[in-house]
Write an enzyme that holds these catalytic residues in place. Structure first.
Site, mmCIF file in Angstrom:
data_model
loop_
_atom_site.group_PDB
_atom_site.id
_atom_site.type_symbol
_atom_site.label_atom_id
_atom_site.label_comp_id
_atom_site.label_asym_id
_atom_site.label_seq_id
_atom_site.Cartn_x
_atom_site.Cartn_y
_atom_site.Cartn_z
ATOM 1 N N CYS A 1 0.811 -1.220 0.000
ATOM 2 C CA CYS A 1 0.000 0.000 0.000
ATOM 3 C C CYS A 1 0.845 1.271 0.000
ATOM 4 C CB CYS A 1 -0.955 0.001 1.191
ATOM 5 S SG CYS A 1 -2.137 -1.352 1.112
ATOM 6 N N HIS B 1 -3.362 7.525 1.743
ATOM 7 C CA HIS B 1 -3.737 6.163 1.354
ATOM 8 C C HIS B 1 -5.103 5.874 1.966
ATOM 9 C CE1 HIS B 1 -3.886 1.975 0.702
ATOM 10 N NE2 HIS B 1 -3.654 1.641 1.956
ATOM 11 N N ASN C 1 -9.977 0.021 -0.373
ATOM 12 C CA ASN C 1 -8.520 0.128 -0.338
ATOM 13 C C ASN C 1 -7.960 -0.461 -1.636
ATOM 14 O OD1 ASN C 1 -5.783 -0.163 0.123
ATOM 15 N ND2 ASN C 1 -6.001 -1.026 2.174
HETATM 16 O O1 UT7 Z 1 -3.690 -0.678 3.498
HETATM 17 C C1 UT7 Z 1 -2.861 -1.502 4.224
HETATM 18 C C2 UT7 Z 1 -3.030 -1.305 5.649
HETATM 19 N N1 UT7 Z 1 -4.226 -1.919 6.132
HETATM 20 C C3 UT7 Z 1 -4.934 -1.267 7.010
HETATM 21 O O2 UT7 Z 1 -4.646 -0.139 7.281
HETATM 22 C C4 UT7 Z 1 -6.068 -1.971 7.696
HETATM 23 C C5 UT7 Z 1 -5.991 -1.665 9.147
HETATM 24 N N2 UT7 Z 1 -7.017 -2.283 9.924
HETATM 25 C C6 UT7 Z 1 -8.321 -1.917 9.871
HETATM 26 O O3 UT7 Z 1 -8.702 -1.067 9.086
HETATM 27 C C7 UT7 Z 1 -9.263 -2.515 10.861
HETATM 28 O O4 UT7 Z 1 -8.534 -3.194 11.849
HETATM 29 C C8 UT7 Z 1 -10.295 -3.472 10.234
HETATM 30 C C9 UT7 Z 1 -11.295 -2.682 9.407
HETATM 31 C C10 UT7 Z 1 -9.592 -4.511 9.381
HETATM 32 C C11 UT7 Z 1 -11.077 -4.184 11.336
HETATM 33 O O5 UT7 Z 1 -11.680 -3.262 12.207
HETATM 34 P P1 UT7 Z 1 -11.511 -3.389 13.761
HETATM 35 O O6 UT7 Z 1 -12.330 -2.358 14.359
HETATM 36 O O7 UT7 Z 1 -10.050 -3.411 14.070
HETATM 37 O O8 UT7 Z 1 -12.184 -4.783 14.032
HETATM 38 P P2 UT7 Z 1 -11.538 -6.089 14.688
HETATM 39 O O9 UT7 Z 1 -10.588 -6.728 13.731
HETATM 40 O O10 UT7 Z 1 -11.058 -5.749 16.039
HETATM 41 O O11 UT7 Z 1 -12.825 -6.980 14.770
HETATM 42 C C12 UT7 Z 1 -13.918 -6.632 15.602
HETATM 43 C C13 UT7 Z 1 -15.001 -7.682 15.430
HETATM 44 C C14 UT7 Z 1 -14.469 -9.089 15.489
HETATM 45 O O12 UT7 Z 1 -15.417 -9.866 16.213
HETATM 46 P P3 UT7 Z 1 -15.109 -10.311 17.730
HETATM 47 O O13 UT7 Z 1 -13.828 -11.092 17.649
HETATM 48 O O14 UT7 Z 1 -14.967 -9.026 18.474
HETATM 49 O O15 UT7 Z 1 -16.312 -11.114 18.062
HETATM 50 C C15 UT7 Z 1 -14.422 -9.532 14.070
HETATM 51 O O16 UT7 Z 1 -14.599 -10.914 13.921
HETATM 52 O O17 UT7 Z 1 -15.592 -7.538 14.139
HETATM 53 C C16 UT7 Z 1 -15.585 -8.802 13.477
HETATM 54 N N3 UT7 Z 1 -15.475 -8.569 12.040
HETATM 55 C C17 UT7 Z 1 -16.530 -8.352 11.249
HETATM 56 N N4 UT7 Z 1 -17.839 -8.276 11.510
HETATM 57 C C18 UT7 Z 1 -18.664 -8.033 10.482
HETATM 58 C C19 UT7 Z 1 -14.348 -8.538 11.292
HETATM 59 N N5 UT7 Z 1 -14.666 -8.290 10.021
HETATM 60 C C20 UT7 Z 1 -16.003 -8.195 9.959
HETATM 61 C C21 UT7 Z 1 -16.915 -7.930 8.924
HETATM 62 N N6 UT7 Z 1 -18.226 -7.857 9.251
HETATM 63 N N7 UT7 Z 1 -16.534 -7.735 7.652
#
Ligand code: UT7
Length: 318
Positions: free
Chosen positions: A108, A245, A275
Site C-alpha cells: 500500500c 492512502h 482500499n
Molecule cells: O492498506 C494496508 C493497511 N491496512 C490497514 O490499514 C487496515 C488496518 N485495519 C483496519 O482497518 C481494521 O482493523 C479493520 C477494518 C480490518 C477491522 O476493524 P476493527 O475495528 O479493528 O475490528 P476487529 O478486527 O477488532 O474486529 C472486531 C469484530 C471481530 O469480532 P469479535 O472477535 O470481536 O467477536 C471480528 O470478527 O468484528 C468482526 N469482524 C466483522 N464483523 C462483520 C471482522 N470483520 C467483519 C466484517 N463484518 N466484515
C-alpha cells in the site's frame, strides 16, 4: 507534476452484495471502515490494462506523448505475471519505447515509494520525464470467505507524469518538495500473501491481522508526515490537502487530527473505492484534481502505510 489520470473497472460491488457471501453487514463495514462500495476488475482485465488506461489519461492531461517518457514505474503487488514486470507491457502498449520500465513493490506504500524513486532519478539527471503508476487487482488475491479482509479492498489504477525542472530551492517551488520512506520487516507477518514463486509456487491469498496493523497506522503515518513537513521547511498549517492512502476512514481521520488538519482538507475516496493499495493515492489525487478541489500551486501531503511493514510520505506542490 505535469498531469494525472485514473481508471476504475466498471463493476461496482456494494457492501450489500458482500453481505450475501460472508457474514457481514453494510452497517458494520461503513462504521468500521467508511467503505460503501469498491470496484472489481472484469474477468481477463489485468493490472496492466488498468495501468495503461490510467496512463493514457495522465499523458493526455500532461499534454505529452508517450515517446517523451524516459522511465516508467508501476507500483503494484498484483502484477500480471511473476515476470516480466507489468511495467514492460505498459511501456509497449503506450509506445514509450525510449523509456526503461520496472515494477516496484511496497504494497500500500507502493505509490509513495515509486514517487520517491522517480524523484531521485529526476534529481540525479538520469531521467527528465517519468510516468509513475499505482495499479492493483487485489480482488485476485483476496480470500472471498474471509470477512476480515474481503470487504476492504478494491481494484483500480492511478498515474502521474513528472518532469524535472529547475526550482528556486524555495517552498513555493512546484513538484516534489520532500519524501520519507520507512520499512520495518519485523512486522512482515501482520499483512502478507501466503504464497509466491519461491515459497509455495502458488499465488496465495492476502492475510492480515487488521487490528495490529491499525494499531501501528496512525502513529507511523503522523510521524512520516511530520518528517516531510520538517524536511521541506514548512508548517503543518501550510498543507492545503492531505491525499492519504485510503485504507480506513478511521485511520485517515485519526492521522489528520494528529496533524491538526481539518477533515474538509482531506481527500476521501475510501467510501467509493475501498482500499486499492498502491493505486489509492493517485486515484484520490485524480478525484480531487478533476473535481476542481485541488488547484495548481496547492501543497499536498501524501502518506501511506502497508505490508512489509512499509510506510512513507511525500510533500508535493501541485
Ligand atoms: O492498506 C494496508 C493497511 N491496512 C490497514 O490499514 C487496515 C488496518 N485495519 C483496519 O482497518 C481494521 O482493523 C479493520 C477494518 C480490518 C477491522 O476493524 P476493527 O475495528 O479493528 O475490528 P476487529 O478486527 O477488532 O474486529 C472486531 C469484530 C471481530 O469480532 P469479535 O472477535 O470481536 O467477536 C471480528 O470478527 O468484528 C468482526 N469482524 C466483522 N464483523 C462483520 C471482522 N470483520 C467483519 C466484517 N463484518 N466484515
Amino acid at each position: 507534476m505535469l498531469g494525472c489520470g485514473g481508471y476504475l473497472p466498471d463493476r461496482i460491488v456494494t457492501n450489500a452484495e458482500l453481505a450475501k457471501q460472508v457474514e457481514t453487514s453494510d452497517e458494520w463495514i461503513i462504521e468500521r471502515t467508511g467503505i460503501r462500495e469498491r470496484r472489481v476488475a472484469a474477468e481477463g482485465e489485468k493490472t496492466s490494462d488498468l495501468a495503461i488506461a490510467a496512463s493514457e489519461r495522465a499523458l493526455a492531461k500532461a499534454g505529452i506523448g508517450a515517446d517523451a517518457l524516459d522511465m516508467i514505474i508501476v507500483a503494484t503487488s498484483t502484477p500480471d505475471n511473476t515476470f516480466p514486470a507489468t511495467a514492460t507491457r505498459v511501456q509497449a502498449e503506450l509506445g514509450a519505447l525510449k523509456a526503461w520500465a520496472f515494477d516496484q513493490q511496497a504494497v500500500c506504500s507502493g505509490f509513495v515509494y515509486a514517487l520517491a524513486t522517480a524523484d531521485a532519478y529526476l534529481r540525479s539527471g538520469m531521467a527528465e520525464t517519468a510516468l509513475v503508476i499505482g495499479a492493483e487487482t487485489f480482488s485476485r488475491i483476496l480470500d472471498w470467505e474471509d470477512r476480515g479482509t474481503c470487504v476492504l479492498f478494491g481494484d483500480g489504477a492511478g498515474a502521474v507524469v513528472l518532469r524535472a525542472e529547475d526550482g528556486a530551492g524555495a517552498t513555493s517551488d512546484r513538484g516534489i518538495l520532500a519524501t520519507d520512506l520507512n520499512t520495518d520487516g519485523r512486522y512482515a507477518d501482520l499483512l502478507y500473501v501466503d504464497g509466491g514463486p519461491s515459497s509455495t509456487q502458488t499465488v496465495g491469498k492476502l492475510r492480515m491481522h487488521g487490528r495490529e496493523v491499525f494499531r501501528h497506522a496512525i502513529v507511523n503515518l503522523a510521524e512520516t508526515a511530520e518528517k516531510v513537513i520538517e524536511r521541506a521547511g514548512v508548517d503543518a498549517s501550510d498543507v492545503d490537502w492531505i491525499v492519504p492512502h485510503q485504507a480506513n476512514i478511521r485511520i485517515i481521520a485519526g492521522t489528520a487530527k494528529k496533524l491538526g488538519v481539518p477533515m474538509d482538507r482531506v481527500v476521501v475516496t475510501v467510501d467509493r473505492h475501498g482500499n486499492t493499495s498502491a493505486a489509492s493515492i493517485p486515484l484520490a489525487l485524480v478525484d480531487a484534481v478533476e473535481s476542481g478541489r485541488i488547484k495548481p500551486g496547492e501543497l499536498l501531503l501524501m502518506e501511506a502505510m502497508g505490508g512489509g511493514m512499509t510506510w512513507g510520505a511525500a510533500l508535493v506542490r501541485w
